[in-house]
Every structure is written in C-alpha cells, then in structure tokens.
Design a protein around this motif. Structure first.
Motif, mmCIF file in Angstrom:
data_model
loop_
_atom_site.group_PDB
_atom_site.id
_atom_site.type_symbol
_atom_site.label_atom_id
_atom_site.label_comp_id
_atom_site.label_asym_id
_atom_site.label_seq_id
_atom_site.Cartn_x
_atom_site.Cartn_y
_atom_site.Cartn_z
ATOM 1 N N SER A 44 -11.175 0.232 5.327
ATOM 2 C CA SER A 44 -10.455 1.155 4.451
ATOM 3 C C SER A 44 -11.476 1.997 3.704
ATOM 4 O O SER A 44 -12.587 1.548 3.426
ATOM 5 C CB SER A 44 -9.566 0.397 3.468
ATOM 6 O OG SER A 44 -10.352 -0.308 2.541
ATOM 7 N N SER B 15 -1.335 4.654 4.086
ATOM 8 C CA SER B 15 -2.324 3.620 4.394
ATOM 9 C C SER B 15 -1.736 2.553 5.298
ATOM 10 O O SER B 15 -2.411 2.026 6.176
ATOM 11 C CB SER B 15 -2.837 2.966 3.113
ATOM 12 O OG SER B 15 -3.596 3.875 2.372
ATOM 13 N N LEU C 51 -4.129 -3.490 6.864
ATOM 14 C CA LEU C 51 -5.141 -4.455 6.442
ATOM 15 C C LEU C 51 -4.780 -5.906 6.730
ATOM 16 O O LEU C 51 -5.615 -6.783 6.577
ATOM 17 C CB LEU C 51 -5.429 -4.295 4.948
ATOM 18 C CG LEU C 51 -6.110 -2.990 4.551
ATOM 19 C CD1 LEU C 51 -6.305 -2.931 3.038
ATOM 20 C CD2 LEU C 51 -7.439 -2.840 5.273
ATOM 21 N N SER D 235 0.843 -1.196 0.000
ATOM 22 C CA SER D 235 0.000 0.000 0.000
ATOM 23 C C SER D 235 0.872 1.238 0.000
ATOM 24 O O SER D 235 2.090 1.156 0.086
ATOM 25 C CB SER D 235 -0.910 0.016 1.233
ATOM 26 O OG SER D 235 -0.140 0.196 2.402
ATOM 27 N N GLU E 281 -3.665 -0.446 -3.010
ATOM 28 C CA GLU E 281 -3.565 -1.361 -1.877
ATOM 29 C C GLU E 281 -3.932 -2.789 -2.266
ATOM 30 O O GLU E 281 -4.880 -3.001 -3.009
ATOM 31 C CB GLU E 281 -4.518 -0.944 -0.757
ATOM 32 C CG GLU E 281 -4.187 0.353 -0.097
ATOM 33 C CD GLU E 281 -5.216 0.701 0.952
ATOM 34 O OE1 GLU E 281 -4.924 0.486 2.132
ATOM 35 O OE2 GLU E 281 -6.299 1.159 0.575
ATOM 36 N N VAL F 101 -4.262 2.388 8.171
ATOM 37 C CA VAL F 101 -5.223 1.292 8.047
ATOM 38 C C VAL F 101 -4.471 0.002 7.698
ATOM 39 O O VAL F 101 -4.453 -0.416 6.541
ATOM 40 C CB VAL F 101 -6.293 1.590 6.964
ATOM 41 C CG1 VAL F 101 -7.371 0.517 6.955
ATOM 42 C CG2 VAL F 101 -6.910 2.956 7.153
#
Length: 176
Positions: free
Chosen positions: A156, A59, A65, A55, A133, A63
């Motif tokens: 996200s 990010s 993931l 990403s 991402e 966030v």
C-alpha cells in the motif's frame, strides 16, 4: 438481489442521487460486490462475524490487504473471461468453518493460502495501516508510515492524514 437487473439499477441510481442531493449516509450491507463498488465510499469486510479489513472503496479494489478481500476481488465476475488467454482465479481451498463453532485464532486460517502457525493460535488485532485503512492479518506487515506489505506482493502507498469526511460522504458498506 431479488429485483430485476434494470429495476435494481434504478433503485441504486436513486440511492446515489439521494446521497448526493441530500447529503445522507447509508449503512449498506451486501454480498454483491459490484453493487458495493458502485455505491460505497468506504468498505468494511467481515468474515464469520469479525472485521478483517476496512478501507476506502478505492483501496479495497486496488490494494486488498487481507487474503479474504483478495479472494473476494478475484471472485468478482469481470469481462476478462472474454480475453484470449484468460486464466480463471484460483479457488480457495479448505473447509468453510462453522459460524456456530468458529476455529481458534483467525477464522479465515483454514482457507488462507498464507496461513502461519500464529494464525491458528490467536486472532489478529485490527491494525491501522493509515487514517483510512485497517487490516486484521498476521502475515501482513504494517509499518508506522502507513505502508503495508502483503505476502502476495501488494504494497500500500503511504497515506497522508485525511480530514474527517463531510456529512455527504455517505457510505459504509459491509461485505459478509
């Protein structure tokens, strides 16, 4: 990492200046997340030789993931330890698998707090969440509009397609 902190800072600032002034790119490989955060525009995270997430660096920090990325973020030292009521992040449980004899399925499954039976059976494909991402994690729900929902409560934001990065967009960093 073997450099004195002030020398390391000078070298990193030189890299940033060269990047900006000459429009060059770097493939920067590091275990030092504070350096990656300072230097990288894009981040790729690997666990036992497999990409688990990629990403923009923003990010990556805002966030995460993948559960391994979330654990890396939680383990990064911060000044929060000075705050009253500070609670240290949870420590990952489980055995670290052998890189020479990795487990079947997801290589992070022996340490993942969100493991599903499917995780131990098959390695998750690297799925695109948005143009910037991707994540390889069975429990993360990805929908076509660029939204991903994690079992640990992160969502996200939908992303708009981004133009290709100019040559001056320098970094792709890999965190192993």
């Amino acid at each position: 990492s073997a450099l004195d902190v002030s020398v390391q800072a000078q070298v990193l600032n030189l890299l940033v200046r060269l990047q900006r002034d000459l429009g060059i790119s770097y493939l920067f490989i590091s275990h030092d997340l504070s350096v990656v955060r300072h230097l990288a525009h894009r981040t790729v995270v690997m666990y036992l030789g497999r990409i688990v997430a990629q990403s923009t660096s923003r990010s990556f920090w805002n966030v995460p993931l993948h559960p391994y990325v979330a654990a890396l973020k939680q383990a990064t030292p911060t000044m929060d330890v000075l705050d009253e009521g500070y609670v240290p992040p949870p420590v990952l449980e489980g055995e670290i698998p052998s890189a020479l004899n990795p487990p079947s399925g997801c290589r992070f499954s022996s340490r993942c707090p969100h493991v599903l039976p499917l995780c131990r059976e098959s390695y998750p494909a690297l799925r695109q969440v948005s143009p910037t991402e991707s994540v390889a994690c069975h429990p993360v729900e990805v929908v076509p509009d660029g939204v991903a929902t994690t079992p640990w409560g992160l969502v996200s934001a939908p992303r708009v397609a981004m133009p290709a990065a100019p040559a001056s967009e320098p970094l792709l960093a890999r965190v192993a």
